[in-house]
Design an enzyme around this catalytic site. Sequence first.
Site, PDB file in Angstrom:
ATOM      1  N   HIS A  21       0.806  -1.219   0.000  1.00 55.32           N
ATOM      2  CA  HIS A  21       0.000   0.000   0.000  1.00 55.32           C
ATOM      3  C   HIS A  21       0.839   1.268   0.000  1.00 55.32           C
ATOM      4  CE1 HIS A  21      -3.276   2.657   1.721  1.00 55.32           C
ATOM      5  NE2 HIS A  21      -3.943   1.976   0.815  1.00 55.32           N
ATOM      6  N   HIS A  71      -8.538  11.477   0.329  1.00 56.79           N
ATOM      7  CA  HIS A  71      -7.834  10.207   0.235  1.00 56.79           C
ATOM      8  C   HIS A  71      -6.490  10.327   0.952  1.00 56.79           C
ATOM      9  CE1 HIS A  71      -5.603   6.838  -1.699  1.00 56.79           C
ATOM     10  NE2 HIS A  71      -6.777   6.265  -1.618  1.00 56.79           N
TER      11      HIS A  71
END
Length: 655
Positions: free
Chosen positions: A273, A505
């Site tokens: 990630h 985000h």
Amino acid sequence: MADSRVKTGILVPLTRNLVADSTISNIAIFEGDNVIGRSNLLEPDKRVSRKHITLQVSADSSTKIVVEGPNPIILRSEGQRKKVSFQETASLIDGDIIELIPGHYLYKHVKGGDKRILPETNSGLLRKEKRQSVEEASVNKRIRQADTYESFSSNLQVFTSCDEEAIRHYRVTTKTLPSTFRLMQVQCLPAWANTSSITIGDVIERNALVAILSNYMVDIDWLVSACPNLRKIPHVLVVHGESDGSEDHFKKVKLANWVFHKPSLPIAYGTHHSKAMLLVYPKGVRVVVHTANLIHVDWNNKTQGLWMQDFPWKGNGHSTIPTLKKTMKSNLIAFGTNFQLPEFTAKLPTIGNVNINASFFKKFDYSSAMVRLIASVPGYHTASNLKKWGHMKLRSVLENCVFDKEFCKSPLVYQFSSLGSLDEKWISELAVSMSSGVSSDKSPLGIGKPLIIWPTVEDVRCSIEGYAAGNAIPSPQKNVEKAFLRKYWARWKANHVGRCHAMPHIKTYARYNAQNLAWFLLTSANLSKAAWGALQKNNSQLMIRSYELGVLFLPSSKANEKVFSCTDDHVLQQENSSSGYMTGGGSVRLATLCWKGNNPNESSKVIQLPVPYQLPPQPYDSSDEPWSWDRRYTKKDAYGQVWPRRVHLHVDQDG
């Protein structure tokens, strides 16, 4: 002329009510193998592989379905629902319904049709019609977004605790880059809201020789079109967390000298990630840590953040202060080593052939580093590695920091875009790490009370993307609606940076008092045990599932003296006090853009960080409902849509 094939039937797209969906084209089925996947969708969805299923039609028109992608499908046949998993096969008869993702993308198999069609001609026409339809929809969407924003901006609330439009006065030069970060540009916002914001073209610029791009989601087609400079870079390595189907597509793109690598994940339910770039130039290396996937919506429609700093080759005479040199270098190399950075050879001017691997990055001088790297790597970390990664790494860094007394028992703020399955014990464990540090009299700062900034349902519905923004806030109801979380919820308010309606985000964590910051962390890590790690075995072991990377901004006892640039023609010299650093060895403090100059220590310089939300955060009131992406919302957004929508575009989670 290509061989023709016999058309044996069609796949008819259906709505959730099993009614034919006239907005989507039928898929023709021919004798032989028929590949169905992401390209058949109106809009892309990473859960659907490019080669998701194959329909194998024999000469007698009998049909079998083979699942090629890693995600299972559902086959509805003769009143029964059957799960068909990866590499499994099932028979398909007339009238059967296929769910490409359980509950999503329904197609009915209709047999019939013996018209001989040239597949190239037919598919080419379909592609052209589909492309025109998507392009027209995109233009119309941008027009609606602009109109929608105008109506939103006339209703923005003003909060006295933070100046509206404060970002108008925020300026970042190459000289001040090492000590701050920037927000990414958001399309459809007024120009003032994008003051000093950044695009991907601003980052990957000029004559880079090697690019290492680390990310979770990667859209190669968009990436190359958005950043044409990438085509000129002789060596590009993409480290990603995509599915196997995407890897197949990467190979088909056939970009010269590009290498793709997916790190291994030793513990189930983890992801790669981390979001970073390492760009090697003739003069040095650019280190970039950011929060956006390499996809269009992340770099254009979301609130995102990015930090970068350039470092020279060793021995170039640019060495400055040694404060963070060792930690920056060792952390970079350790992180690259842990996801087994593949080695390749590059020919660099004046240096010759070199092996590009994790150890290669020892060749640069990091003595001017102004941040600390905070990373996570999957594994069971014990003994000397217990405080090397995740929240225990953050704890170990903060434990060695001295903060002003104003931060004793001061609050914490957690802001992110995906919420894991949490419990109160782990929330307390994380708070201990984030509350570490001592005051000037050497006493512990004390545990701070955290607040969680999380968009409400109304925030998502009224965003510039409407409900579609909820695809990038992918937390289920079972995680969000735990009773103990209610006392932590706080509103997403971003008037001062013009981003109230650009859903976050970005992931950030901080300790603050009014507009002063004890520290600030920009990271890829969402609020989850998978990302931050969880202590086990009487606190002797830290278990982490995912790769993450962030940069920690700390107050400094000494300002930087020189700043190096890979793309400017000279080393930038020492600055005067009005440019962002103090001369004469003054210290550096941190504050938000709404800081009013209430600095108790006049000998220090304040670096203002573009924290994109209001501090102190505004707690939820009784009418606020936290966003959950698997609930149904019937109140329409600006585009006339309800939720759930038929297409989920973006899934970026680690919890």
